[in-house]
Design a protein around this motif. Structure first.
Motif, short mmCIF file in Angstrom:
data_model
loop_
_atom_site.label_atom_id
_atom_site.label_comp_id
_atom_site.label_asym_id
_atom_site.label_seq_id
_atom_site.Cartn_x
_atom_site.Cartn_y
_atom_site.Cartn_z
N GLU A 186 4.74 1.15 -0.26
CA GLU A 186 3.31 1.46 -0.12
C GLU A 186 2.45 0.27 -0.55
OE1 GLU A 186 1.47 5.08 -2.04
OE2 GLU A 186 2.63 5.89 -0.36
N MET A 187 2.90 -0.39 -1.60
CA MET A 187 2.16 -1.55 -2.07
C MET A 187 2.26 -2.70 -1.06
SD MET A 187 2.64 -1.66 -6.15
CE MET A 187 1.42 -2.90 -6.40
N ALA A 188 3.42 -2.84 -0.44
CA ALA A 188 3.59 -3.88 0.58
C ALA A 188 2.62 -3.60 1.74
CB ALA A 188 5.03 -3.90 1.06
N ALA A 189 2.50 -2.32 2.07
CA ALA A 189 1.58 -1.94 3.16
C ALA A 189 0.14 -2.27 2.76
CB ALA A 189 1.72 -0.45 3.46
N TRP A 190 -0.14 -2.05 1.49
CA TRP A 190 -1.50 -2.34 0.98
C TRP A 190 -1.76 -3.85 1.06
CZ3 TRP A 190 -3.61 -4.96 -3.29
CH2 TRP A 190 -4.94 -4.65 -3.59
N ILE A 191 -0.77 -4.63 0.72
CA ILE A 191 -0.92 -6.10 0.81
C ILE A 191 -1.12 -6.50 2.28
CG2 ILE A 191 0.35 -8.30 0.57
CD1 ILE A 191 -0.33 -7.37 -2.14
N ALA A 192 -0.35 -5.84 3.15
CA ALA A 192 -0.44 -6.17 4.58
C ALA A 192 -1.86 -5.96 5.09
CB ALA A 192 0.55 -5.33 5.37
N LEU A 193 -2.54 -4.96 4.52
CA LEU A 193 -3.92 -4.68 4.94
C LEU A 193 -4.86 -5.84 4.62
CD1 LEU A 193 -4.47 -0.91 4.03
CD2 LEU A 193 -4.38 -1.95 6.31
N LEU A 194 -4.47 -6.69 3.70
CA LEU A 194 -5.31 -7.84 3.35
C LEU A 194 -5.26 -8.91 4.44
CD1 LEU A 194 -4.25 -8.25 -0.42
CD2 LEU A 194 -6.16 -6.94 0.50
N PHE A 195 -4.28 -8.76 5.35
CA PHE A 195 -4.08 -9.77 6.40
C PHE A 195 -4.49 -9.30 7.79
CE2 PHE A 195 -1.50 -11.17 2.93
CZ PHE A 195 -1.70 -12.55 2.92
N VAL A 196 -4.96 -8.09 7.90
CA VAL A 196 -5.46 -7.64 9.20
C VAL A 196 -6.87 -8.19 9.36
CG1 VAL A 196 -4.06 -5.55 9.19
CG2 VAL A 196 -6.39 -5.46 8.29
N PRO A 197 -7.38 -8.29 10.57
CA PRO A 197 -8.75 -8.78 10.73
C PRO A 197 -9.70 -7.96 9.88
CG PRO A 197 -7.65 -8.60 12.85
CD PRO A 197 -6.73 -8.00 11.85
N GLY A 198 -10.53 -8.65 9.12
CA GLY A 198 -11.44 -7.95 8.19
C GLY A 198 -10.84 -7.81 6.82
N GLY A 199 -9.53 -8.08 6.71
CA GLY A 199 -8.87 -8.00 5.41
C GLY A 199 -9.31 -9.15 4.54
N VAL A 200 -9.23 -8.96 3.24
CA VAL A 200 -9.79 -9.92 2.29
C VAL A 200 -9.21 -11.32 2.51
CG1 VAL A 200 -9.99 -10.53 -0.15
CG2 VAL A 200 -10.19 -8.15 0.58
N ILE A 201 -7.90 -11.42 2.59
CA ILE A 201 -7.29 -12.74 2.62
C ILE A 201 -7.56 -13.45 3.94
CG2 ILE A 201 -5.11 -14.01 2.46
CD1 ILE A 201 -4.21 -11.96 0.40
N ILE A 202 -7.49 -12.69 5.03
CA ILE A 202 -7.80 -13.29 6.33
C ILE A 202 -9.24 -13.78 6.34
CG2 ILE A 202 -8.28 -12.65 8.75
CD1 ILE A 202 -5.40 -13.39 8.23
#
Lengths: 655, 479
Positions: free
Chosen positions: A531-547
């Motif tokens: 679940e945490m990995a999925a949460w991290i992955a959300l940071l890399f979708v368009p609009g995600g913090v890291i992207i």
């Protein structure tokens, strides 16, 4: 029915008795006529005018008691008397009410009971006598013109019918026949042509103190008797067994006459009588009577001879011998105490007394059972309310308490995790900056197709893994799990130790519960890491913090990097990324804590369930007990009403 | 545990000692057994009075001065079966009552030499009748009851000789009294031990319940210590988190300050500048307050949790009626020099230059905008131009500037403070956890000691159990 007559008694036997094979009494009894009244004449017995009313009442009582018979099986442990036994005994009482007077001969073994009976009947050797205990079964001796005998087993079934001599063998436990029925509750019924038995049935009983089996047979037979002669050995007057037996007779309101046998063999008869009086005076009617059975037999022989010869001197001599042998005193005592005057009324009264005694016993027991059952129900209610209190005041409050602690633990670990993540983002941004220089990214990024964009995102994700590897997630998950487990293990173990089923002192197994918690948490860690990995992955979708920050940094342009003028801006972007990550923290904490909260709730519910299950079972038992208590109370009220009706009948009889 | 090789006297002494420790009064019984063990042969005569019992006793006693005769009624049998031979005297006219038969059976089961003496044969009539009656008594009473048990019987009438009976007794008493006494004395000792251990049933139940409480606390102790260890980690994380959160809020306030400044510019400087500064100043004050309290707040939280765990032991002690000690010697402060210095350093940080520079830049921006407007003489569009100017690059620049200034002023100080605070928290928490661990271990150990002292009788009880096993074994195989 019985009718009084001046000198004669007429008795019509109940058809039920005829059916049993007992002889029908002659309408009129012959009396010997002599100048000196014959001592062998029958004992007169008077009727009661309330016979039918009493009989009907007894039948009614039986019907009422039968209705409550079902309660007998529901009582805990044995009872002195139950509804079924009482109904059977009252039926017996009803039958016996129609029958002649029953005189039981009781005493310790080898006291001379059978010898006394033989003497009273003037029939030496009729009942077996010997140097060892002989009488092995209750022997009923009835009047019968034609002498014969029969044997009924413990269930009332006839197992023998034949001659008197053959039937007697069943009463002798030394014989083969006697051994077969001894101690089985069998009754040997003898029909003997002795005038002493007109209006009278004698019950000869096995002696007390020889063995447990004979003791039981004797004590069981007491309820058959209207009165009893307690036979005491003049050579050995004392005896706890006799005292127990006489006490029992007294409580049953039976007349008890103490007879001291072998008085002729004692060195000092008055000492023997005094000794018997000392022991049994309090429970017997009148002073003990000393009896010499062989002398009675001899006197009766003399009497018979003198009677045939019309020898007045012989009659006087025989009577004198009867007096010295104790026969006349005994007969007089029986006449006065058991047969004379209002004997029949006394019997009716005794019957009612027996009935009352039984009913009072039943009433008391019903009241006790109702009280006991109600008390148990109340106790269970108390236990249930204690269990409910435990659930409400200990178990349930523990859920939010531990949830808050779980949240706190998860929050601190995630806080640290987010902080580490923020630092990783800083490093990552620096790397992106370096990479962006190489790519000349600014000029082409805007022209990327979505496919290229996805590819770029994937690459950025891979780059980020270099600075923040996936095993970081596993580490933090395991740290959270350890913190939560240590808390839950300790707390739930303690709670489980204190939680018990209602009314039970044994606690639930805390080790099993703790093991279960550990298992659940262990199973959960992999899922949480995912679940945490999925949460991290959300940071890399368009609009995600890291992207977003990566694109922002890349968009600053090549010149800016070269000149270093944009360092402040990059720093600002990093800070903004941290602020954004910080804002996402609560959501992640909630998501992860939810899993642990669920384990916490499940654990609590399981414990509550165990207590509740036991409570439900107890509650069903409580409701059953309440119903049972109600039934006992209804039975008690019915019995009370029966007693009241009985009292009215006694009052009517007395009036 | 008792040795299998000690003597009866030693066993009696040990029993006396153990029962005394247990507060059980067995001294009289043990003295009686000791006296019996050291005394002459004892022949017991059981029977009702007036059965010729004393005559039989006198005959037995007259045969040897080393024989003591003990008479008792069958209805009042002595509690301790201290005799070498038991003779049950029963009159011929009511031979072998139930009580007599049961006594004979019990003696046989205990392997005591036992015989039945049928007296008062004179009551059976003339010699011819006596023979017949004796046959009947033997056939119907004695053989069925005593035969299977191997118990002998003797008839003893007015003129009969007691030779056979005396011979039986002499044979049964062969050897030394001490040897003959061994079995009965062991039986009696066993009864004393049974009675003594039976009296301890309730105490045993209480002991079991109380030790169960202790065992549970002993099982919980490692869990409590593990939980304390986790709490130490949490203390460190908690302090770091508190300070970092305060830092994030400060920088958020910095961004808010930039936005307020842009708005102030767009209003042409209308409105108090202090209002623009306020969010950041408030955030700074909050950070200082948080930083000052972070360590103490966490210390109190941690100590409260440790105390809560320690109290579980006290509650368990109290549950079995032992006084608990709810206090723990924990630190009054976790503060360290590093932390204090770092805190002072943060306190000394001055945000005024940041505010002044920002104020100046904002005023300059307004001025520049004004000049440009005058040059182009587009007075009517001054406002919209300002807005355009402020919303674009200016906003971005101010945010960057404020962030950079804040970073320059506080970042290093806060990083130092966070490190110092987390080190102090970890150190303090570890020290307190160690103190609590020692205290909890000591309390659990004291709990055990107190229970063991309270149930010190358990050792004596164990001794009694051992003696009982020894007595049973010795009865079977000899001492």
């Amino acid at each position: 029915m019985l009718n009084d007559a001046d000198t004669c008694v007429r008795m019509a036997i109940d058809p039920a008795l005829v059916a049993l094979g007992r002889p029908k009494r002659p309408d009129t009894l012959r009396w010997r006529c002599a100048a000196v009244p014959s001592p062998i004449m029958p004992l007169p017995f008077a009727p009661s005018s309330f016979r039918s009313e009493i009989r009907d009442h007894l039948a009614f009582v039986v019907r009422v008691l039968e209705q409550h018979r079902g309660l007998d099986a529901l009582r805990e442990g044995p009872a002195p008397i139950d509804f079924g036994t009482a109904a059977a005994r009252i039926n017996e009482l009803r039958s016996r009410y129609e029958e002649p007077f029953r005189l039981a001969i009781v005493g310790e073994f080898k006291a001379g009971k059978s010898t006394l009976v033989n003497a009273l009947l003037g029939r030496p050797g009729l009942l077996p006598e010997g140097a060892t205990p002989t009488t092995g079964a209750v022997t009923e001796i009835w009047w019968g013109e034609e002498e014969r005998g029969e044997v009924l087993d413990g269930t009332g079934k006839q197992v023998f019918a034949g001659t008197l001599e053959d039937a007697v063998r069943f009463a002798d436990q030394r014989s083969t026949e006697g051994r077969k029925v001894s101690g089985q509750g069998a009754r040997v019924i003898l029909f003997v042509a002795s005038d002493f038995l007109r209006n009278l049935v004698i019950l000869d009983t096995p002696g007390l103190g020889a063995n447990a089996r004979d003791d039981k047979v004797t004590l069981d037979s007491l309820h058959l008797a209207d009165a009893a002669i307690l036979v005491v050995n003049g050579l050995q007057p004392g005896g706890e067994d006799s005292l127990t037996l006489s006490e029992r007779l007294r409580t049953k309101q039976r007349k008890l006459v103490t007879v001291v046998t072998r008085i002729d063999l004692t060195s000092n008869p008055s000492d023997a009588l005094d000794a018997a009086k000392t022991v049994f005076g309090a429970v017997a009617d009148g002073d003990p009577i000393g009896v010499a059975s062989p002398v009675i037999l001899k006197a009766l022989d003399l009497l018979k001879a003198a009677d045939e010869k019309r020898d007045q001197d012989g009659l006087k001599a025989a009577n004198e011998l009867l007096r010295t042998s104790g026969y006349l005193a005994l007969r007089e005592r029986l006449q006065e105490g058991c047969f004379a005057g209002q004997a029949a009324a006394a019997r009716a009264s005794r019957t009612i007394a027996d009935l009352r005694s039984m009913l009072r016993g039943l009433e008391l027991q019903a009241a006790q059972e109702a009280g006991r059952t109600q008390k148990k129900a109340d106790e269970i209610a108390g236990e249930l309310s204690a269990a409910q209190r435990h659930i409400n005041e200990v178990l349930r409050p523990k859920i939010p308490f531990l949830e808050a602690k779980i949240d706190e633990g998860v929050d601190k670990h995630i806080g640290e995790f987010i902080s580490d993540l923020g630092e990783a983002v800083d490093v990552f941004i620096d790397r992106v900056v370096d990479g962006g220089l190489g790519l000349g990214f600014r000029s082409i990024a805007a022209k990327f197709s979505s496919k290229q964009q996805a590819k770029l995102n994937e690459r950025l994700r891979d780059d980020f893994r270099d600075v923040f590897p996936d095993d970081q997630l596993e580490i933090v998950v395991s740290q959270i799990a350890r913190t939560v487990r240590s808390l839950m293990e300790l707390e739930w173990r303690e709670i489980a130790t204190k939680a018990t089923a209602p009314g039970d002192t044994k606690t639930f197994d805390p080790t099993g519960l703790v093991r279960q918690i550990c298992d659940h948490i262990a199973q959960l860690t992999a899922a949480i890491a995912g679940e945490m990995a999925a949460w991290i992955a959300l940071l890399f979708v368009p609009g995600g913090v890291i992207i977003d920050v990566a694109l922002l940094v890349l968009s600053l342009g090549l010149v800016a990097y070269v000149s270093g003028k944009e360092a402040g801006r990059v720093s600002r972007i990093k800070r903004e990324a941290k602020v954004r990550l910080h804002a996402m923290r609560r959501q992640l904490v909630n998501k992860l804590a939810d899993h642990f909260r669920k384990i916490n709730r499940d654990t609590a519910e399981e414990l509550i369930g165990r207590v509740s299950d036991a409570s439900s079972e107890k509650d069903r038992a409580r409701l059953n007990l309440l119903g049972l208590a109600e039934r006992w109370r209804a039975a008690q009220e019915d019995v009370q009403r029966l007693i009241a009706v009985g009292e009215e009948i006694v009052f009517g009889a007395a009036a | 545990m008792t040795s299998p090789n000690f003597s009866l006297a030693e066993a009696l002494a040990r029993t006396a000692d153990a029962t005394r420790k247990l507060g059980i009064d067995a001294a009289q019984d043990l003295a009686t057994i000791r006296a019996f063990a050291d005394g002459p042969f004892v022949v017991a005569l059981a029977g009702l009075p007036k059965t010729g019992r004393s005559r039989v006793g006198a005959a037995i006693a007259s045969t040897s001065p080393r024989r003591e005769v003990l008479e008792f009624d069958v209805r009042t049998i002595p509690r301790l079966p201290l005799w070498d031979v038991l003779l049950i005297v029963t009159p011929a006219d009511r031979a072998l009552s139930r009580a007599e038969e049961e006594l004979a059976k019990a003696a046989r089961q205990q392997r005591h030499p036992v015989a039945v003496v049928v007296t008062r044969a004179d009551l059976l009539g003339d010699p011819k009748a006596r023979v017949s009656a004796q046959e009947e008594i033997e056939r119907f009473r004695l053989i069925p009851s005593l035969g299977p048990l191997g118990i002998k019987w003797f008839f003893s009438g007015a003129s009969d000789s007691l030779d056979a009976l005396i011979s039986f007794v002499s044979q049964a008493l062969g050897g030394e009294p001490s040897v003959a006494h061994e079995g009965p004395a062991l039986d009696a000792l066993n009864r004393v031990l049974d009675t003594a251990t039976g009296q301890l049933g309730e105490r045993l139940a209480v002991r079991e319940r109380e030790f169960n409480v202790l065992r549970e606390i002993e099982a919980q102790l490692p869990l409590a210590l593990a939980h304390s260890e986790e709490e130490v980690k949490l203390a460190r994380l908690s302090v770091r988190d508190t300070l970092r959160t305060a830092e994030e809020k400060l920088f958020e306030a910095g961004f808010a300050l930039a936005s307020s400044a842009v708005a102030w510019i767009s209003r042409g400087g209308v409105g108090a500048w202090s209002d623009v500064e306020h969010p950041l100043r408030a955030a700074w004050d909050a950070l200082l307050a948080t930083a000052g309290m972070a360590l103490d707040k966490e210390r109190l939280r941690f100590q409260e949790e440790v105390l809560r765990i320690a109290l579980k032991i006290d509650a368990a002690r109290e549950a079995v009626g032992l006084a608990g000690d709810s206090s723990l010697a924990l630190s009054a402060s976790w503060s360290t020099k590093d932390f204090d210095d770092a805190l002072k350093s943060v306190g000394k940080a001055d945000l005024d230059p940041l505010f002044e520079a920002l104020h100046k830049e904002c005023q300059d921006a307004i001025k520049r905008a004004k000049e440009e407007t005058e040059k182009k003489r587009v007075v009517s569009r001054f406002g919209s131009r300002l807005q355009h100017f402020a919303a674009g690059p200016l906003d971005d620049r101010l945010r960057t500037r404020v962030n950079a200034d804040l970073e320059a002023i506080v970042r290093a100080r806060l990083a130092r403070l966070t490190d110092a605070a987390s080190t102090a928290a970890e150190g303090g928490a570890r020290a307190d956890a160690a103190a609590a661990t020692v205290a909890m271990k000591e309390r659990v150990a004291a709990f055990r000691t107190a229970l063991e002292e309270r149930h010190a009788w358990g050792t004596a009880y164990g001794e009694l159990l051992g003696l009982r096993a020894w007595a049973a074994g010795a009865r079977s195989h000899g001492i």
